[in-house]
Design a protein around this motif. Structure first.
Motif, mmCIF file in Angstrom:
data_model
loop_
_atom_site.group_PDB
_atom_site.id
_atom_site.type_symbol
_atom_site.label_atom_id
_atom_site.label_comp_id
_atom_site.label_asym_id
_atom_site.label_seq_id
_atom_site.Cartn_x
_atom_site.Cartn_y
_atom_site.Cartn_z
ATOM 1 N N ASP A 12 0.819 -1.207 0.000
ATOM 2 C CA ASP A 12 0.000 0.000 0.000
ATOM 3 C C ASP A 12 0.858 1.264 0.000
ATOM 4 N N ARG A 13 2.012 1.232 0.664
ATOM 5 C CA ARG A 13 2.850 2.434 0.723
ATOM 6 C C ARG A 13 3.375 2.803 -0.655
ATOM 7 N N TRP A 14 3.624 1.786 -1.504
ATOM 8 C CA TRP A 14 4.098 2.095 -2.845
ATOM 9 C C TRP A 14 2.969 2.654 -3.705
ATOM 10 N N LYS A 15 1.761 2.165 -3.494
ATOM 11 C CA LYS A 15 0.621 2.726 -4.214
ATOM 12 C C LYS A 15 0.429 4.184 -3.828
ATOM 13 N N LEU A 16 0.598 4.480 -2.544
ATOM 14 C CA LEU A 16 0.465 5.852 -2.072
ATOM 15 C C LEU A 16 1.565 6.732 -2.647
ATOM 16 N N LEU A 17 2.772 6.179 -2.776
ATOM 17 C CA LEU A 17 3.884 6.920 -3.350
ATOM 18 C C LEU A 17 3.595 7.275 -4.805
ATOM 19 N N ILE A 18 3.138 6.291 -5.581
ATOM 20 C CA ILE A 18 2.824 6.530 -6.989
ATOM 21 C C ILE A 18 1.696 7.554 -7.116
ATOM 22 N N GLU A 19 0.683 7.425 -6.297
ATOM 23 C CA GLU A 19 -0.439 8.357 -6.355
ATOM 24 C C GLU A 19 0.012 9.776 -6.007
ATOM 25 N N GLN A 62 -4.556 10.486 3.752
ATOM 26 C CA GLN A 62 -3.670 9.313 3.774
ATOM 27 C C GLN A 62 -2.245 9.709 4.133
ATOM 28 N N LEU A 63 -1.778 10.803 3.583
ATOM 29 C CA LEU A 63 -0.412 11.255 3.878
ATOM 30 C C LEU A 63 -0.286 11.729 5.319
ATOM 31 N N ARG A 64 -1.314 12.415 5.791
ATOM 32 C CA ARG A 64 -1.290 12.929 7.163
ATOM 33 C C ARG A 64 -1.353 11.793 8.177
ATOM 34 N N ALA A 65 -1.918 10.663 7.766
ATOM 35 C CA ALA A 65 -2.085 9.528 8.676
ATOM 36 C C ALA A 65 -0.834 8.652 8.792
ATOM 37 N N VAL A 66 0.179 8.929 7.966
ATOM 38 C CA VAL A 66 1.426 8.159 8.044
ATOM 39 C C VAL A 66 2.060 8.360 9.411
ATOM 40 N N THR A 67 2.511 7.279 10.027
ATOM 41 C CA THR A 67 3.008 7.350 11.408
ATOM 42 C C THR A 67 4.532 7.433 11.512
ATOM 43 N N THR A 68 5.228 7.343 10.379
ATOM 44 C CA THR A 68 6.687 7.440 10.406
ATOM 45 C C THR A 68 7.119 8.897 10.238
ATOM 46 N N GLU A 69 8.405 9.156 10.455
ATOM 47 C CA GLU A 69 8.908 10.535 10.352
ATOM 48 C C GLU A 69 8.690 11.096 8.955
ATOM 49 N N TRP A 70 9.003 10.286 7.965
ATOM 50 C CA TRP A 70 8.855 10.690 6.575
ATOM 51 C C TRP A 70 7.649 9.981 5.970
ATOM 52 N N CYS A 71 6.984 10.638 5.038
ATOM 53 C CA CYS A 71 5.831 9.991 4.390
ATOM 54 C C CYS A 71 6.258 8.724 3.665
ATOM 55 N N PHE A 72 7.478 8.763 3.108
ATOM 56 C CA PHE A 72 7.984 7.601 2.376
ATOM 57 C C PHE A 72 9.425 7.347 2.793
ATOM 58 N N GLN A 73 9.685 6.155 3.289
ATOM 59 C CA GLN A 73 11.027 5.787 3.716
ATOM 60 C C GLN A 73 11.182 4.281 3.624
ATOM 61 N N SER A 74 12.423 3.846 3.681
ATOM 62 C CA SER A 74 12.679 2.408 3.629
ATOM 63 C C SER A 74 12.278 1.774 4.961
ATOM 64 N N ARG A 75 12.367 0.469 5.013
ATOM 65 C CA ARG A 75 11.981 -0.229 6.246
ATOM 66 C C ARG A 75 12.888 0.134 7.414
ATOM 67 N N THR A 76 14.095 0.624 7.093
ATOM 68 C CA THR A 76 15.028 1.013 8.154
ATOM 69 C C THR A 76 14.990 2.521 8.431
ATOM 70 N N GLY A 77 14.079 3.214 7.763
ATOM 71 C CA GLY A 77 13.933 4.643 8.010
ATOM 72 C C GLY A 77 14.778 5.534 7.128
ATOM 73 N N THR A 78 15.533 4.950 6.214
ATOM 74 C CA THR A 78 16.377 5.747 5.328
ATOM 75 C C THR A 78 15.588 6.147 4.078
ATOM 76 N N VAL A 79 16.209 6.994 3.266
ATOM 77 C CA VAL A 79 15.566 7.461 2.051
ATOM 78 C C VAL A 79 15.377 6.307 1.061
ATOM 79 N N VAL A 80 14.287 6.349 0.303
ATOM 80 C CA VAL A 80 14.047 5.338 -0.736
ATOM 81 C C VAL A 80 14.821 5.772 -1.973
ATOM 82 N N ARG A 81 15.821 5.011 -2.333
ATOM 83 C CA ARG A 81 16.627 5.353 -3.505
ATOM 84 C C ARG A 81 15.835 5.077 -4.774
ATOM 85 N N SER A 82 15.873 6.028 -5.686
ATOM 86 C CA SER A 82 15.093 5.899 -6.914
ATOM 87 C C SER A 82 15.513 4.682 -7.743
#
Length: 206
Positions: free
Chosen positions: A1-8, A65-85
Motif C-alpha cells: 500500500d505504501r508504494w501505491k500511495l507513493l505513486i499516487e 492518507q499522507l497525514r495519517a502516516v506514522t513514520t517521520e517521513w511519508c515515504f522511507q525504507s523499512r530502516t527509516g532511510t531514504v528510498v533510492r530511486s
C-alpha cells in the motif's frame, strides 16, 4: 500500500522524486501539501530544485492518507532511510510495469503526465508552473507541444474570450460612452479603447 500511495502522490502532485522523499506528515495542512525540502541519498536540504517552497493542493482523500502516516517521513525504507530511486525502479517500478504489460515508462514521466493532463484540461500555464515548481513559465510551455487537440481548444478559447469582450464592450458603450464624451480623458479606458479598435477594424473590412 505504501508504494501505491507513493505513486499516487507523484502523479497527483507532479512533484519531483526528491521532493516527495522530503515530505513529512506534518507538511500536509488541510488538503494542501507544503513542499519545503528535498531528500535523497546525499542528505536533506531545506529548499526545492528551483530554490523555493510551494504549496500544492491535492484531493482531500490523498491528503488524509499522507497525514495519517506514522513514520517521520511519508515515504522511507523499512530502516527509516531514504528510498533510492534506482532501487525503487528495479524492485518495484519495472516489475509493476511488466505485470501491466507496458514498457519504456520512467518514474519521472508521472511528473510529465501530471502537467500534460492539467494543460489538456485547460488549466492555465501559471497555475501548472506553480504546481510543478518551475522557475520559469517557459519550462512549463514545453508540455504544451504535442497535446492532441491543443490547437482546436486554443481557437475555441479565443473565440469565447473575443465574443465575451465584444459583448461587454458593446454593453459598456450603450451605457457609458456619453459619460466618457462629457468627461474626456487623454487615455481612454481599456473597454472603450477595445471598442474603438474593434469598430475601426470592422469598418475597414470590405
Amino acid at each position: 500500500d505504501r508504494w501505491k500511495l507513493l505513486i499516487e502522490t507523484l502523479m497527483s502532485t507532479g512533484a519531483r522524486w526528491s521532493e516527495v522523499q522530503g515530505m513529512k506528515p506534518g507538511d500536509v495542512i488541510g488538503s494542501t501539501i507544503n513542499v519545503v525540502r528535498i531528500r535523497d541519498e546525499f542528505g536533506t536540504r531545506p529548499f526545492t530544485k528551483s530554490g523555493g517552497h510551494r504549496a500544492v493542493q491535492v484531493d482531500p482523500l490523498l491528503a488524509d492518507q499522507l497525514r495519517a502516516v506514522t513514520t517521520e517521513w511519508c515515504f522511507q525504507s523499512r530502516t527509516g532511510t531514504v528510498v533510492r530511486s534506482n532501487n525503487f525502479r528495479t524492485y518495484v517500478w519495472l516489475p509493476a510495469c511488466a505485470r501491466a504489460g507496458i514498457s519504456g515508462v520512467r518514474i519521472h514521466d508521472l511528473r510529465h503526465s501530471h502537467a500534460s493532463l492539467l494543460l489538456s484540461a485547460g488549466v492555465d500555464l501559471i497555475t501548472v508552473r506553480d504546481r510543478l515548481g518551475h522557475a520559469s513559465v517557459a519550462t512549463t510551455q514545453i508540455y504544451l507541444h504535442g497535446l492532441p487537440g491543443a490547437g482546436d481548444r486554443a481557437v475555441q478559447a479565443f473565440n469565447r474570450a473575443m465574443n465575451g469582450l465584444i459583448k461587454a464592450a458593446a454593453n459598456f458603450a450603450r451605457h457609458s460612452l456619453p459619460v466618457q464624451r462629457r468627461h474626456s480623458s487623454r487615455h481612454p479606458t481599456p473597454r472603450v479603447a477595445f471598442l474603438t479598435i474593434h469598430q475601426c477594424l470592422w469598418s475597414a473590412l470590405p
